[in-house]
Design a protein around this motif. Sequence first.
Motif, PDB file in Angstrom:
ATOM      1  N   LYS A  86       0.782  -1.249   0.000  1.00 28.47           N
ATOM      2  CA  LYS A  86       0.000   0.000   0.000  1.00 28.47           C
ATOM      3  C   LYS A  86       0.808   1.290   0.000  1.00 28.47           C
ATOM      4  O   LYS A  86       0.268   2.365   0.255  1.00 28.47           O
ATOM      5  CB  LYS A  86      -0.967   0.004   1.186  1.00 28.47           C
ATOM      6  N   SER A 126     -10.150   1.722  -1.870  1.00 29.79           N
ATOM      7  CA  SER A 126      -9.616   2.978  -1.363  1.00 29.79           C
ATOM      8  C   SER A 126     -10.197   4.153  -2.138  1.00 29.79           C
ATOM      9  O   SER A 126     -10.531   4.023  -3.322  1.00 29.79           O
ATOM     10  CB  SER A 126      -8.099   2.935  -1.547  1.00 29.79           C
ATOM     11  N   CYS A 127     -10.219   5.291  -1.492  1.00 27.88           N
ATOM     12  CA  CYS A 127     -10.654   6.509  -2.185  1.00 27.88           C
ATOM     13  C   CYS A 127      -9.689   6.866  -3.306  1.00 27.88           C
ATOM     14  O   CYS A 127      -9.987   7.713  -4.137  1.00 27.88           O
ATOM     15  CB  CYS A 127     -10.764   7.667  -1.205  1.00 27.88           C
ATOM     16  N   TYR A 151      -0.279   1.721  -7.407  1.00 30.61           N
ATOM     17  CA  TYR A 151      -1.068   1.268  -6.250  1.00 30.61           C
ATOM     18  C   TYR A 151      -2.554   1.547  -6.486  1.00 30.61           C
ATOM     19  O   TYR A 151      -3.403   0.686  -6.333  1.00 30.61           O
ATOM     20  CB  TYR A 151      -0.581   1.971  -4.970  1.00 30.61           C
ATOM     21  N   ASN A 200       2.570   7.527   6.346  1.00 28.61           N
ATOM     22  CA  ASN A 200       1.287   8.239   6.419  1.00 28.61           C
ATOM     23  C   ASN A 200       1.351   9.335   7.469  1.00 28.61           C
ATOM     24  O   ASN A 200       2.129   9.272   8.427  1.00 28.61           O
ATOM     25  CB  ASN A 200       0.153   7.256   6.722  1.00 28.61           C
ATOM     26  N   LEU A 201       0.498  10.331   7.291  1.00 27.44           N
ATOM     27  CA  LEU A 201       0.602  11.546   8.094  1.00 27.44           C
ATOM     28  C   LEU A 201       0.513  11.301   9.609  1.00 27.44           C
ATOM     29  O   LEU A 201       1.354  11.794  10.365  1.00 27.44           O
ATOM     30  CB  LEU A 201      -0.489  12.550   7.670  1.00 27.44           C
ATOM     31  N   VAL A 217       7.424  16.849   7.869  1.00 28.50           N
ATOM     32  CA  VAL A 217       7.390  17.766   6.724  1.00 28.50           C
ATOM     33  C   VAL A 217       5.973  17.821   6.178  1.00 28.50           C
ATOM     34  O   VAL A 217       5.379  16.790   5.875  1.00 28.50           O
ATOM     35  CB  VAL A 217       8.376  17.316   5.619  1.00 28.50           C
ATOM     36  N   PHE A 219       3.780  18.399   3.215  1.00 29.44           N
ATOM     37  CA  PHE A 219       4.052  18.355   1.779  1.00 29.44           C
ATOM     38  C   PHE A 219       3.245  19.412   1.018  1.00 29.44           C
ATOM     39  O   PHE A 219       2.236  19.103   0.399  1.00 29.44           O
ATOM     40  CB  PHE A 219       3.758  16.962   1.227  1.00 29.44           C
ATOM     41  N   TYR A 234     -10.093  11.793   7.469  1.00 30.05           N
ATOM     42  CA  TYR A 234      -9.486  10.807   8.370  1.00 30.05           C
ATOM     43  C   TYR A 234     -10.568  10.034   9.106  1.00 30.05           C
ATOM     44  O   TYR A 234     -11.451  10.638   9.733  1.00 30.05           O
ATOM     45  CB  TYR A 234      -8.519  11.494   9.346  1.00 30.05           C
ATOM     46  N   ILE A 303      -9.723  15.478  -0.955  1.00 27.58           N
ATOM     47  CA  ILE A 303     -10.765  14.455  -1.139  1.00 27.58           C
ATOM     48  C   ILE A 303     -11.426  14.158   0.210  1.00 27.58           C
ATOM     49  O   ILE A 303     -10.748  14.099   1.236  1.00 27.58           O
ATOM     50  CB  ILE A 303     -10.205  13.170  -1.809  1.00 27.58           C
TER      51      ILE A 303
HETATM   52  C1  UD1 Z   1      -2.938   7.504   0.056  1.00 31.06           C
HETATM   53  C2  UD1 Z   1      -4.197   7.095  -0.667  1.00 31.06           C
HETATM   54  C3  UD1 Z   1      -4.927   6.066   0.129  1.00 31.06           C
HETATM   55  C4  UD1 Z   1      -4.018   4.928   0.475  1.00 31.06           C
HETATM   56  C5  UD1 Z   1      -2.834   5.441   1.257  1.00 31.06           C
HETATM   57  C6  UD1 Z   1      -1.899   4.302   1.511  1.00 31.06           C
HETATM   58  C7  UD1 Z   1      -5.182   8.864  -1.999  1.00 31.06           C
HETATM   59  C8  UD1 Z   1      -6.107  10.028  -2.031  1.00 31.06           C
HETATM   60  N1  UD1 Z   1      -5.068   8.255  -0.820  1.00 31.06           N
HETATM   61  O1  UD1 Z   1      -3.340   8.240   1.169  1.00 31.06           O
HETATM   62  O2  UD1 Z   1      -5.971   5.597  -0.627  1.00 31.06           O
HETATM   63  O3  UD1 Z   1      -4.683   3.969   1.203  1.00 31.06           O
HETATM   64  O4  UD1 Z   1      -2.166   6.412   0.468  1.00 31.06           O
HETATM   65  O5  UD1 Z   1      -0.740   4.725   2.140  1.00 31.06           O
HETATM   66  O6  UD1 Z   1      -4.574   8.478  -2.978  1.00 31.06           O
HETATM   67  N2  UD1 Z   1       1.513  14.291   4.443  1.00 31.06           N
HETATM   68  C9  UD1 Z   1       2.441  15.250   4.825  1.00 31.06           C
HETATM   69  N3  UD1 Z   1       3.587  14.817   5.407  1.00 31.06           N
HETATM   70  C10 UD1 Z   1       3.850  13.493   5.627  1.00 31.06           C
HETATM   71  C11 UD1 Z   1       2.896  12.532   5.244  1.00 31.06           C
HETATM   72  C12 UD1 Z   1       1.733  12.984   4.639  1.00 31.06           C
HETATM   73  O7  UD1 Z   1       2.245  16.438   4.643  1.00 31.06           O
HETATM   74  O8  UD1 Z   1       4.952  13.174   6.153  1.00 31.06           O
HETATM   75  C13 UD1 Z   1       0.249  14.739   3.829  1.00 31.06           C
HETATM   76  C14 UD1 Z   1       0.049  14.238   2.420  1.00 31.06           C
HETATM   77  O9  UD1 Z   1       0.566  15.131   1.464  1.00 31.06           O
HETATM   78  C15 UD1 Z   1      -1.483  14.156   2.361  1.00 31.06           C
HETATM   79  C16 UD1 Z   1      -1.894  13.831   3.793  1.00 31.06           C
HETATM   80  O10 UD1 Z   1      -0.794  14.203   4.604  1.00 31.06           O
HETATM   81  O11 UD1 Z   1      -2.015  15.388   2.013  1.00 31.06           O
HETATM   82  C17 UD1 Z   1      -2.201  12.360   3.999  1.00 31.06           C
HETATM   83  O12 UD1 Z   1      -1.125  11.604   3.478  1.00 31.06           O
HETATM   84  P1  UD1 Z   1      -1.003  10.038   3.742  1.00 31.06           P
HETATM   85  O13 UD1 Z   1      -1.242   9.751   5.171  1.00 31.06           O
HETATM   86  O14 UD1 Z   1       0.294   9.587   3.166  1.00 31.06           O
HETATM   87  O15 UD1 Z   1      -2.212   9.403   2.965  1.00 31.06           O
HETATM   88  P2  UD1 Z   1      -2.716   9.643   1.461  1.00 31.06           P
HETATM   89  O16 UD1 Z   1      -1.575   9.912   0.575  1.00 31.06           O
HETATM   90  O17 UD1 Z   1      -3.841  10.611   1.515  1.00 31.06           O
END
Ligand code: UD1
Length: 338
Positions: A86, A126-127, A151, A200-201, A217, A219, A234, A303
């Motif tokens: 993923k 997934s969305c 993915y 993930n965030l 960071v 993004f 979330y 989204i």
């Molecule tokens: C993406 C997919 C989701 C998938 C997931 C798997 C989309 C819309 N979503 O989630 O379907 O299940 O990946 O991992 O395609 N961010 C930061 N700093 C960080 C990490 C993230 O700023 O260090 C921001 C990202 O830019 C984003 C948000 O946080 O805007 C969420 O990011 P993340 O948790 O990685 O999930 P998605 O990319 O949304």
Amino acid sequence: MSKVLVTGGCGYIGSHTIISLIESGYEPISIDNLSNSYEESLERVFQITGKKVKNHRIDLCDAPSLHTVFDQYDDIQGIIHFAALKAVGESVEKPLLYFRNNLNSLLNVMDQANRKGIDHVIFSSSCTVYGQATDLPVTEETEMKEAESPYGRTKQLSEYILKDLSEIWGINALSLRYFNPAGAHPSGLLGEAPRVAALNLVPVITETAAGKRDTCVVFGDDYDTRDGSCIRDYIHVMDLADAHTKALTYLLQNKHSSNYEVFNLGIGQGVTVLESIQAFERVTGQKLKYEIGPRRPGDVVAIYSNYDKAKKHLGWMPRFGIDDIMKSAWQWELNRDF
Ligand code: UD1
């Protein structure tokens, strides 16, 4: 008690769903190759529920081994298929790995479902299938745009495969389109525990606050959103777990109206990255060290979901919001010992 086969049962969403299934009287059995999870999560399931869950440590791409596992049971009522790779970025670097792993595993699972006459299948979608959605919130009717990554493409392709197989074989299948799962079990005993570093965030925020990373960071802060950072929906992992149990019951009670259906699972609220950080700081009292960085390639600007369909047909409602997510994720970060 209905036996349910859960692939990826030691993983993050799988293990939390197993708790919900047990609490609703189901008997889950896990298949997990532990490529990004630990069997310890099932030990935590035991501490929380008092029920032992068996894990078969095999790879779903290994068709002969999967055949053998399915032959050990004659009374499986349903399958919940979580297991998949993923990491969006990794999928761009290694597209074949993602296509091979995520698609072959689904094909092998469906082959066994058909062979053993298991009529009910739930798939982790997934969305991401919506791509760069422009009409928000997205409903299940919103068209799928081009996937932003291999993915995302595996999720789109898996949905089409599932739709065709369920219609041809007369199997009942659901694709559940998760928005952004986060948070942990309220006991503090179980949460997200990947083997590879989380990207993930929410785990990045909690790990930074715990001193396991130097900084978080953000993004990009130059998007066309209210504060310039990306918007996501979330959803607490326990709400997601509950939705799977309700979806399975919906299938087993023959409440579905066609062989194949899809449901959005989000809480319908768009939260920016900066708002997520503020929520974390507010509920934990921690100051987060963060900096603004460049945009991440492949990120969708914004989204969030409309979940009316899940509410109406599954009788599901999210109970938690971003504050509960951050509180439980932080508690797990402090407790995490595997
Ligand atoms: C993406 C997919 C989701 C998938 C997931 C798997 C989309 C819309 N979503 O989630 O379907 O299940 O990946 O991992 O395609 N961010 C930061 N700093 C960080 C990490 C993230 O700023 O260090 C921001 C990202 O830019 C984003 C948000 O946080 O805007 C969420 O990011 P993340 O948790 O990685 O999930 P998605 O990319 O949304």
